[in-house]
Design a protein around this motif. Structure first.
Motif, PDB file in Angstrom:
ATOM      1  N   TRP A  69       0.101   9.591   8.997  1.00  0.00           N
ATOM      2  CA  TRP A  69       0.453  10.138   7.691  1.00  0.00           C
ATOM      3  C   TRP A  69      -0.536  11.248   7.362  1.00  0.00           C
ATOM      4  O   TRP A  69      -1.732  11.024   7.260  1.00  0.00           O
ATOM      5  CB  TRP A  69       0.396   9.050   6.618  1.00  0.00           C
ATOM      6  CG  TRP A  69       1.492   8.051   6.788  1.00  0.00           C
ATOM      7  CD1 TRP A  69       1.454   6.913   7.519  1.00  0.00           C
ATOM      8  CD2 TRP A  69       2.798   8.131   6.256  1.00  0.00           C
ATOM      9  NE1 TRP A  69       2.651   6.273   7.473  1.00  0.00           N
ATOM     10  CE2 TRP A  69       3.504   6.997   6.687  1.00  0.00           C
ATOM     11  CE3 TRP A  69       3.448   9.047   5.439  1.00  0.00           C
ATOM     12  CZ2 TRP A  69       4.820   6.758   6.340  1.00  0.00           C
ATOM     13  CZ3 TRP A  69       4.759   8.797   5.092  1.00  0.00           C
ATOM     14  CH2 TRP A  69       5.437   7.664   5.538  1.00  0.00           C
ATOM     15  N   ARG A 111       4.072   0.700   6.022  1.00  0.00           N
ATOM     16  CA  ARG A 111       4.609   2.055   6.061  1.00  0.00           C
ATOM     17  C   ARG A 111       4.249   2.731   7.374  1.00  0.00           C
ATOM     18  O   ARG A 111       3.153   2.572   7.896  1.00  0.00           O
ATOM     19  CB  ARG A 111       4.034   2.874   4.914  1.00  0.00           C
ATOM     20  CG  ARG A 111       4.592   2.501   3.580  1.00  0.00           C
ATOM     21  CD  ARG A 111       4.017   3.346   2.500  1.00  0.00           C
ATOM     22  NE  ARG A 111       4.219   4.762   2.815  1.00  0.00           N
ATOM     23  CZ  ARG A 111       3.943   5.743   1.997  1.00  0.00           C
ATOM     24  NH1 ARG A 111       3.433   5.486   0.824  1.00  0.00           N
ATOM     25  NH2 ARG A 111       4.153   6.996   2.338  1.00  0.00           N
ATOM     26  N   GLY A 112       5.219   3.490   7.902  1.00  0.00           N
ATOM     27  CA  GLY A 112       4.966   4.284   9.098  1.00  0.00           C
ATOM     28  C   GLY A 112       5.180   3.550  10.410  1.00  0.00           C
ATOM     29  O   GLY A 112       4.956   4.116  11.465  1.00  0.00           O
ATOM     30  N   THR A 127      -1.029  15.104   5.025  1.00  0.00           N
ATOM     31  CA  THR A 127      -0.505  16.091   4.087  1.00  0.00           C
ATOM     32  C   THR A 127      -0.354  17.414   4.825  1.00  0.00           C
ATOM     33  O   THR A 127      -0.862  17.577   5.945  1.00  0.00           O
ATOM     34  CB  THR A 127      -1.459  16.286   2.895  1.00  0.00           C
ATOM     35  OG1 THR A 127      -2.685  16.839   3.397  1.00  0.00           O
ATOM     36  CG2 THR A 127      -1.728  14.972   2.171  1.00  0.00           C
ATOM     37  N   GLN A 132       2.823   3.431  15.342  1.00  0.00           N
ATOM     38  CA  GLN A 132       2.408   3.765  13.979  1.00  0.00           C
ATOM     39  C   GLN A 132       2.404   5.279  13.825  1.00  0.00           C
ATOM     40  O   GLN A 132       1.778   5.981  14.614  1.00  0.00           O
ATOM     41  CB  GLN A 132       0.995   3.228  13.697  1.00  0.00           C
ATOM     42  CG  GLN A 132       0.454   3.579  12.329  1.00  0.00           C
ATOM     43  CD  GLN A 132       1.202   2.891  11.206  1.00  0.00           C
ATOM     44  OE1 GLN A 132       1.505   1.715  11.300  1.00  0.00           O
ATOM     45  NE2 GLN A 132       1.500   3.626  10.153  1.00  0.00           N
ATOM     46  N   ALA A 133       3.112   5.774  12.837  1.00  0.00           N
ATOM     47  CA  ALA A 133       3.123   7.209  12.558  1.00  0.00           C
ATOM     48  C   ALA A 133       1.820   7.608  11.879  1.00  0.00           C
ATOM     49  O   ALA A 133       1.190   6.806  11.195  1.00  0.00           O
ATOM     50  CB  ALA A 133       4.299   7.561  11.654  1.00  0.00           C
TER      51      ALA A 133
END
Length: 133
Positions: free
Chosen positions: A115, A97-98, A117, A112-113
């Protein structure tokens, strides 16, 4: 502009439906977007489109005005259409993911993103020295 492909197509369809004989053939909204793309770099205007704008609506030359293309989980034909100078689409090594590719100046860089909140972002922006952020 979110869902650029659908939005631009709908704008063109709407204009074809409601324009009068004396109006220009191309929607003024699409013309304004093209003008912003052409003068954007000189005016330090950043345009972000989410989606794949079709050359039939936006025009093939306007495609070349995007300095950065971000591609995530795309098929090889989409890669060749949007980032032809970067070579063939890279092999999918994993589905982490990402992960995405940033294409600039004809080179693709896997990235790579981060992540976070909403609370993490607020904390990071308000107190960047906090080791928890």
């Amino acid at each position: 502009m979110d869902s650029a492909n659908a939005t631009l197509s709908r704008l063109a369809r709407y204009w074809e439906t409601f324009r009068s004989q004396d109006d220009p053939k191309t929607s003024p909204a699409i013309t304004a977007l093209e003008d912003a793309l052409w003068s954007g770099r000189a005016a330090r205007v950043h345009i972000i489109l989410d989606g794949t704008p079709r050359t039939s609506v936006l025009g093939a030359a306007a495609h070349e005005l995007f300095a950065t293309v971000i591609l995530a989980r795309v098929m090889a034909d989409t890669w060749q259409r949007l980032a032809p100078l970067a070579g063939p689409a890279p092999k999918q090594r994993h589905m982490q993911r990402g992960r995405f590719h940033v294409v600039q100046h004809g080179e693709a860089h896997e990235t790579q993103a981060i992540w976070m909140t909403d609370a993490d972002v607020v904390n990071w922006l308000t107190d960047p020295d906090d080791p928890a952020s």
